[in-house]
Design a protein around this motif. Structure first.
Motif, mmCIF file in Angstrom:
data_model
loop_
_atom_site.group_PDB
_atom_site.id
_atom_site.type_symbol
_atom_site.label_atom_id
_atom_site.label_comp_id
_atom_site.label_asym_id
_atom_site.label_seq_id
_atom_site.Cartn_x
_atom_site.Cartn_y
_atom_site.Cartn_z
ATOM 1 N N THR A 12 67.051 -24.835 55.135
ATOM 2 C CA THR A 12 66.912 -24.552 53.701
ATOM 3 C C THR A 12 66.522 -25.825 52.951
ATOM 4 O OG1 THR A 12 68.675 -22.943 53.950
ATOM 5 C CG2 THR A 12 68.121 -23.555 51.695
ATOM 6 N N TYR A 13 67.199 -26.922 53.295
ATOM 7 C CA TYR A 13 66.927 -28.189 52.618
ATOM 8 C C TYR A 13 65.506 -28.680 52.908
ATOM 9 C CZ TYR A 13 67.522 -32.943 50.942
ATOM 10 O OH TYR A 13 67.361 -34.120 50.251
ATOM 11 N N MET A 14 65.115 -28.662 54.193
ATOM 12 C CA MET A 14 63.793 -29.183 54.554
ATOM 13 C C MET A 14 62.671 -28.290 54.020
ATOM 14 S SD MET A 14 64.451 -32.033 55.695
ATOM 15 C CE MET A 14 62.701 -32.390 55.647
ATOM 16 N N ASP A 15 62.930 -26.988 53.917
ATOM 17 C CA ASP A 15 61.933 -26.085 53.322
ATOM 18 C C ASP A 15 61.675 -26.494 51.871
ATOM 19 O OD1 ASP A 15 61.664 -24.675 55.620
ATOM 20 O OD2 ASP A 15 62.814 -22.918 54.982
ATOM 21 N N LYS A 16 62.765 -26.876 51.178
ATOM 22 C CA LYS A 16 62.626 -27.264 49.768
ATOM 23 C C LYS A 16 61.870 -28.604 49.652
ATOM 24 C CE LYS A 16 65.116 -27.370 45.429
ATOM 25 N NZ LYS A 16 66.387 -27.500 44.738
ATOM 26 N N VAL A 17 62.157 -29.525 50.576
ATOM 27 C CA VAL A 17 61.430 -30.809 50.567
ATOM 28 C C VAL A 17 59.936 -30.527 50.768
ATOM 29 C CG1 VAL A 17 61.095 -33.038 51.718
ATOM 30 C CG2 VAL A 17 63.409 -32.128 51.465
ATOM 31 N N SER A 18 59.649 -29.661 51.729
ATOM 32 C CA SER A 18 58.262 -29.316 52.034
ATOM 33 C C SER A 18 57.575 -28.663 50.820
ATOM 34 C CB SER A 18 58.266 -28.367 53.231
ATOM 35 O OG SER A 18 56.999 -28.243 53.726
ATOM 36 N N GLN A 19 58.299 -27.761 50.186
ATOM 37 C CA GLN A 19 57.794 -27.066 48.988
ATOM 38 C C GLN A 19 57.494 -28.051 47.860
ATOM 39 O OE1 GLN A 19 60.778 -23.964 48.580
ATOM 40 N NE2 GLN A 19 59.630 -23.225 46.797
ATOM 41 N N SER A 20 58.266 -29.163 47.824
ATOM 42 C CA SER A 20 58.102 -30.127 46.724
ATOM 43 C C SER A 20 56.775 -30.880 46.825
ATOM 44 C CB SER A 20 59.286 -31.094 46.645
ATOM 45 O OG SER A 20 59.217 -32.063 47.658
ATOM 46 N N GLN A 21 56.002 -30.601 47.879
ATOM 47 C CA GLN A 21 54.648 -31.160 47.959
ATOM 48 C C GLN A 21 53.733 -30.402 46.995
ATOM 49 O OE1 GLN A 21 53.566 -32.497 52.292
ATOM 50 N NE2 GLN A 21 54.726 -30.612 52.431
ATOM 51 N N GLU A 22 54.031 -29.119 46.787
ATOM 52 C CA GLU A 22 53.198 -28.298 45.906
ATOM 53 C C GLU A 22 53.769 -28.146 44.502
ATOM 54 O OE1 GLU A 22 53.227 -26.690 49.304
ATOM 55 O OE2 GLU A 22 51.460 -27.978 49.430
ATOM 56 N N GLU A 23 55.093 -28.021 44.423
ATOM 57 C CA GLU A 23 55.676 -27.835 43.092
ATOM 58 C C GLU A 23 56.704 -28.915 42.781
ATOM 59 O OE1 GLU A 23 58.627 -24.536 42.570
ATOM 60 O OE2 GLU A 23 57.871 -23.919 44.524
ATOM 61 N N VAL A 24 56.916 -29.147 41.494
ATOM 62 C CA VAL A 24 57.903 -30.135 41.067
ATOM 63 C C VAL A 24 59.184 -29.401 40.703
ATOM 64 C CG1 VAL A 24 58.475 -31.841 39.295
ATOM 65 C CG2 VAL A 24 56.164 -31.737 40.219
ATOM 66 N N PHE A 25 60.297 -29.839 41.282
ATOM 67 C CA PHE A 25 61.581 -29.242 40.922
ATOM 68 C C PHE A 25 62.194 -30.055 39.780
ATOM 69 C CE2 PHE A 25 60.943 -27.894 45.345
ATOM 70 C CZ PHE A 25 61.085 -26.524 45.182
ATOM 71 N N PRO A 26 62.789 -29.366 38.807
ATOM 72 C CA PRO A 26 63.324 -30.082 37.639
ATOM 73 C C PRO A 26 64.419 -31.074 38.041
ATOM 74 C CG PRO A 26 63.887 -27.731 37.582
ATOM 75 C CD PRO A 26 63.016 -27.928 38.761
ATOM 76 N N SER A 27 64.458 -32.182 37.317
ATOM 77 C CA SER A 27 65.452 -33.202 37.645
ATOM 78 C C SER A 27 65.994 -33.834 36.382
ATOM 79 C CB SER A 27 64.797 -34.299 38.478
ATOM 80 O OG SER A 27 63.757 -34.889 37.726
ATOM 81 N N SER A 28 67.244 -34.295 36.477
ATOM 82 C CA SER A 28 67.781 -35.119 35.394
ATOM 83 C C SER A 28 68.465 -36.300 36.078
ATOM 84 C CB SER A 28 68.768 -34.316 34.553
ATOM 85 O OG SER A 28 69.807 -33.875 35.384
#
Ligand code: ATP
Length: 273
Positions: free
Chosen positions: A9-25
């Motif tokens: 689940t974690y690595m899928d999200k890292v991989s996805q972050s190549q295409e989309e930006v996840f919100p951060s604070s």
């Protein structure tokens, strides 16, 4: 026991972050992986949640050592600029990691990062970085990259032995290029096409068996019950079965093992304030 579901689940999200930006604070943590085949930048938030990631194929290192300093710095700068544009925030702190046996090149890696405008807040070894994602206590992490295969034996969560061998994905591509009478670049494309993995496995199997044989040399089966794979070459479908057959030790990998080390480097970025 490794929680493969959590890692997938974690690595899928890292991989996805190549295409989309996840919100951060809060503060941002960046990991810079200077590899033989790829340069990767992973950005995480303070809680190690993926924000964005960029990578570029590059040949600016050989055997873990920078051979084209200005080329490396330019690419890191390019990736940093791209990320900053995507996130709309400045990236300041970063962590870097070194392959086994290249400690004398730490300064050069730091200069590359600093030359691109980063402040290097942590330097670690690559297997320790990978294990920040895996969090294994006992076992062997094998990082199969482009130019090298790194191996680290873990006992009670700490690295007790670390080795690096000069065989990696580049060798698989050379074998494919020879067999298919195509250029190295074309062979790379074929190799990274999942739909062709079944077809190419018989061609590259001897090289993979050689990698596994080298790894076996360092492992005491009475002490190790599992091999954990990571690195781009581990993406090859069925590579874990070849390792299992040659070593006689259970071998596992996450669904997407490519970005494990860069994500682990980012986790170890120290941010102030
Ligand atoms: P090193 O660790 O040797 O310095 P690196 O850090 O650049 O190299 P990685 O980025 O982990 O290595 O992996 C790059 C290798 O992974 C390349 O040889 C590339 O061809 C291979 N690779 C990437 N994707 C795939 C795929 N889908 N299938 C097979 N191999 C792949």
């Amino acid at each position: 026991m490794l929680d493969l579901k959590r890692i997938d689940t974690y690595m899928d999200k890292v991989s996805q972050s190549q295409e989309e930006v996840f919100p951060s604070s809060g503060r941002l943590k960046t990991g810079l992986d200077l590899g033989t085949a790829y340069i990767v930048l992973v950005v995480l938030d303070e809680n190690n949640q993926p924000v964005a990631c960029e990578k570029k194929a590059a040949s600016v290192l050989r055997d873990g050592v920078v051979v084209d300093f200005s080329g490396a710095r330019t690419i890191v700068q390019e990736l940093k600029d791209k990320l900053e544009k995507r996130i709309d925030r400045e990236l300041v702190e970063c962590a870097i990691a070194m392959p086994a046996g290249t400690d004398s090149s730490v300064r050069t890696h730091e200069y590359v990062a600093e030359g691109a405008g980063f402040e290097v807040t942590n330097v670690l070894d690559e297997p320790t970085a990978a294990n920040s994602v895996y969090q294994i206590q006992n076992g062997v992490v094998v990082d199969i990259g482009g130019g090298t295969t790194g191996l680290a034996l873990f006992k009670e969560g700490k690295v007790i032995e670390i080795e690096d061998e000069p065989t990696g994905g580049t060798h698989l591509s050379l074998v494919l290029a020879g067999n298919y009478h195509v250029s190295f670049e074309e062979a790379e494309k074929i190799k990274q096409d999942y739909s062709r993995h079944k077809e190419i496995m018989p061609v590259v199997r001897p090289v993979v068996e050689k990698m596994a044989t080298i790894v076996k040399k360092y492992i005491d089966p009475s002490e190790t019950d599992t091999i954990y794979l990571c690195g781009g070459t581990s993406c090859l479908t069925g590579i874990e079965s070849v390792f299992e057959k040659v070593t006689g030790i259970r071998t596992i990998k996450p669904r997407d093992p490519f970005l494990v080390t860069p994500a682990g480097i980012a986790m170890n970025c120290i941010v102030s304030g």
